[in-house]
Scaffold this motif. Sequence first.
Motif, PDB file in Angstrom:
ATOM      1  N   ARG A 104      23.242  -5.420  42.359  1.00 33.94           N
ATOM      2  CA  ARG A 104      22.566  -5.581  41.154  1.00 33.94           C
ATOM      3  C   ARG A 104      23.180  -6.626  40.439  1.00 33.94           C
ATOM      4  N   PRO A 105      23.103  -8.094  40.841  1.00 33.64           N
ATOM      5  CA  PRO A 105      23.662  -9.153  40.195  1.00 33.64           C
ATOM      6  C   PRO A 105      22.878  -9.559  38.997  1.00 33.64           C
ATOM      7  N   ASP A 106      23.372 -10.285  38.037  1.00 33.74           N
ATOM      8  CA  ASP A 106      22.716 -11.028  37.170  1.00 33.74           C
ATOM      9  C   ASP A 106      22.645 -12.509  37.539  1.00 33.74           C
ATOM     10  N   ALA A 107      23.711 -13.020  38.502  1.00 39.99           N
ATOM     11  CA  ALA A 107      23.804 -14.182  38.909  1.00 39.99           C
ATOM     12  C   ALA A 107      24.414 -14.367  39.857  1.00 39.99           C
ATOM     13  N   ILE A 108      24.194 -15.329  41.036  1.00 38.45           N
ATOM     14  CA  ILE A 108      24.768 -15.688  42.305  1.00 38.45           C
ATOM     15  C   ILE A 108      25.128 -17.011  42.308  1.00 38.45           C
ATOM     16  N   VAL A 109      26.453 -17.170  42.830  1.00 36.63           N
ATOM     17  CA  VAL A 109      27.001 -18.584  42.907  1.00 36.63           C
ATOM     18  C   VAL A 109      27.436 -18.642  44.427  1.00 36.63           C
ATOM     19  N   ILE A 160      28.017 -25.013  44.120  1.00 30.79           N
ATOM     20  CA  ILE A 160      29.052 -26.194  43.816  1.00 30.79           C
ATOM     21  C   ILE A 160      29.004 -27.138  45.026  1.00 30.79           C
ATOM     22  N   HIS A 161      28.949 -28.290  44.408  1.00 32.75           N
ATOM     23  CA  HIS A 161      28.341 -29.547  45.812  1.00 32.75           C
ATOM     24  C   HIS A 161      29.570 -30.468  45.561  1.00 32.75           C
ATOM     25  N   PRO A 162      30.219 -30.996  46.242  1.00 38.27           N
ATOM     26  CA  PRO A 162      31.300 -32.158  46.039  1.00 38.27           C
ATOM     27  C   PRO A 162      30.601 -33.552  46.009  1.00 38.27           C
ATOM     28  N   GLU A 204      18.047 -28.543  40.407  1.00 40.59           N
ATOM     29  CA  GLU A 204      18.373 -29.473  39.040  1.00 40.59           C
ATOM     30  C   GLU A 204      19.825 -29.147  38.690  1.00 40.59           C
ATOM     31  N   PRO A 205      20.430 -30.496  38.702  1.00 39.05           N
ATOM     32  CA  PRO A 205      21.879 -30.413  38.187  1.00 39.05           C
ATOM     33  C   PRO A 205      22.054 -29.734  37.127  1.00 39.05           C
ATOM     34  N   LEU A 206      23.102 -28.711  37.109  1.00 35.04           N
ATOM     35  CA  LEU A 206      23.537 -28.141  35.762  1.00 35.04           C
ATOM     36  C   LEU A 206      24.565 -28.743  34.777  1.00 35.04           C
ATOM     37  N   ILE A 207      25.747 -29.130  35.844  1.00 34.80           N
ATOM     38  CA  ILE A 207      26.750 -30.012  35.216  1.00 34.80           C
ATOM     39  C   ILE A 207      27.086 -30.935  36.361  1.00 34.80           C
ATOM     40  N   VAL A 208      27.615 -32.177  35.741  1.00 35.58           N
ATOM     41  CA  VAL A 208      27.739 -33.364  36.802  1.00 35.58           C
ATOM     42  C   VAL A 208      28.939 -33.889  36.108  1.00 35.58           C
ATOM     43  N   ARG A 209      29.848 -34.081  37.173  1.00 31.97           N
ATOM     44  CA  ARG A 209      31.273 -35.038  36.592  1.00 31.97           C
ATOM     45  C   ARG A 209      31.748 -36.072  37.709  1.00 31.97           C
ATOM     46  N   GLU A 210      31.966 -36.873  37.110  1.00 32.60           N
ATOM     47  CA  GLU A 210      32.571 -38.078  38.184  1.00 32.60           C
ATOM     48  C   GLU A 210      33.866 -37.569  38.270  1.00 32.60           C
ATOM     49  N   VAL A 211      34.333 -38.020  39.624  1.00 26.93           N
ATOM     50  CA  VAL A 211      35.868 -37.987  39.922  1.00 26.93           C
ATOM     51  C   VAL A 211      36.174 -39.245  40.268  1.00 26.93           C
ATOM     52  N   ILE A 233      34.158 -26.804  36.579  1.00 24.50           N
ATOM     53  CA  ILE A 233      32.631 -26.859  36.410  1.00 24.50           C
ATOM     54  C   ILE A 233      32.098 -25.618  36.792  1.00 24.50           C
ATOM     55  N   ILE A 234      32.661 -25.050  37.980  1.00 28.07           N
ATOM     56  CA  ILE A 234      31.954 -23.785  38.506  1.00 28.07           C
ATOM     57  C   ILE A 234      32.070 -22.597  37.589  1.00 28.07           C
ATOM     58  N   VAL A 235      32.969 -22.602  36.835  1.00 22.12           N
ATOM     59  CA  VAL A 235      33.226 -21.450  35.665  1.00 22.12           C
ATOM     60  C   VAL A 235      32.233 -21.972  34.526  1.00 22.12           C
ATOM     61  N   GLN A 236      32.371 -22.967  34.074  1.00 22.72           N
ATOM     62  CA  GLN A 236      31.317 -23.557  33.078  1.00 22.72           C
ATOM     63  C   GLN A 236      29.907 -23.172  33.407  1.00 22.72           C
ATOM     64  N   ALA A 237      29.503 -23.530  34.592  1.00 23.87           N
ATOM     65  CA  ALA A 237      28.044 -23.560  35.135  1.00 23.87           C
ATOM     66  C   ALA A 237      27.698 -22.097  35.228  1.00 23.87           C
ATOM     67  N   THR A 238      28.535 -21.246  35.726  1.00 19.86           N
ATOM     68  CA  THR A 238      28.429 -19.908  35.856  1.00 19.86           C
ATOM     69  C   THR A 238      28.047 -19.229  34.467  1.00 19.86           C
ATOM     70  N   THR A 239      29.021 -19.375  33.487  1.00 20.91           N
ATOM     71  CA  THR A 239      28.634 -19.070  32.104  1.00 20.91           C
ATOM     72  C   THR A 239      27.683 -19.322  31.502  1.00 20.91           C
ATOM     73  N   ARG A 240      26.983 -20.556  31.917  1.00 18.74           N
ATOM     74  CA  ARG A 240      25.870 -21.254  31.321  1.00 18.74           C
ATOM     75  C   ARG A 240      24.660 -20.221  31.871  1.00 18.74           C
ATOM     76  N   VAL A 241      24.814 -19.868  33.062  1.00 19.60           N
ATOM     77  CA  VAL A 241      23.252 -19.475  33.645  1.00 19.60           C
ATOM     78  C   VAL A 241      23.499 -17.862  33.290  1.00 19.60           C
ATOM     79  N   LEU A 242      24.592 -17.327  33.075  1.00 12.47           N
ATOM     80  CA  LEU A 242      24.742 -15.892  32.799  1.00 12.47           C
ATOM     81  C   LEU A 242      24.029 -16.106  31.192  1.00 12.47           C
ATOM     82  N   ASP A 243      24.798 -16.873  30.544  1.00 16.32           N
ATOM     83  CA  ASP A 243      24.185 -16.707  29.150  1.00 16.32           C
ATOM     84  C   ASP A 243      22.698 -16.968  28.803  1.00 16.32           C
TER      85      ASP A 243
END
Length: 258
Positions: A104-109, A160-162, A204-211, A233-243
């Motif tokens: 019964r997930p609200d989101a899947i990572v 998450i994609h590197p 759709e990219p949700l969070i993109v960060r240059e390294v 960013i995996i935590v930030q993106a997860t919070t975003r989709v849960l919100d």
Amino acid sequence: MSPTVINSSDGSIRPRRLVVLISGSGTNLQALIDAQNTPALPHTSIVLVLSNRKAAHGLTRASSANPPIPTAYLGLQPYLRQNAGKKTREDYDLEIARIVLGARPDAIVLAGWMHIVSEAFLEVLQGARALPPREREGKEGQENGEEDLTPLHPIPVINIHPALPGQFDGANAIQRGYDAFQRGEVDKLGVMVHRVVAEVDRGEPLIVREVPIERGEPIETYEQRLHEVEWEIIVQATTRVLDEVKPLPQEVVEKNIE
Ligand SMILES: Nc1nc2c(c(=O)[nH]1)N[C@@H](CN(C=O)c1ccc(C(=O)N[C@@H](CCC(=O)O)C(=O)O)cc1)CN2
Ligand SMILES: NCC(=O)N[C@@H]1O[C@H](COP(=O)([O-])[O-])[C@@H](O)[C@H]1O
């Protein structure tokens, strides 16, 4: 607006439910485990960690968490061998979807989940396709009391994609990107979290960060720098989709910021 997370009986907040799919070491999973119920990932519990590889260290991370997180394993090749000639890769994906929906997930990572999921998998999680009845002796599916797992609302699936959007889609992206940079073929690298669609790494990219990367530096130092960005960013993106799907009451959000 999706149903609130407030318990009508006592006004408490029901945790948002997260399922994480892995295949390997699980350092991104560990970032999510550590962030549970902190201001970075408030009122959220990982309710299942599913791996397609039995030896995935992420399974140990989940079972060693406090409290322990339920785990599951289903490998593609063993599944196909056990159902030789009767089941397809899509059937495997639907079984993965069944296991996931059972939590019964609200989101899947997808956190290092090294398996390309089919359109059928995504359609089931969107509520656009019903799971096939579970095969059991005697009566089929709903007749034998099988619960209906069809989600009432589309369940977001993120990955998450590197690499940066449109760069190095698919597996081995870290090595491919590093090599391309050292050959002077690209001038920047990074990581992203994106929504999962059928076309691999093109959601759709949700969070993109240059390294940052330097000419001539060993891949190990670049990779460590990259992973540290991923863990944020995996935590930030997860919070975003849960919100998006299970927003917290404003007063709780404001209390979190204090
Ligand atoms: N339909 C989608 N499935 C997946 C996506 C996606 O965007 N759409 N993201 C991937 C994650 N991923 C890169 O970020 C990725 C993982 C694995 C592969 C791949 O080639 N897998 C092979 C098996 C490889 C192996 O077992 O070592 C396969 O599935 O046949 C490509 C991209 C997750 N899935
Ligand atoms: N195409 C998908 C892909 O390459 N994913 C990558 O696998 C690693 C998993 O590490 P982890 O198991 O330690 O989280 C991460 O770097 C993630 O970006």
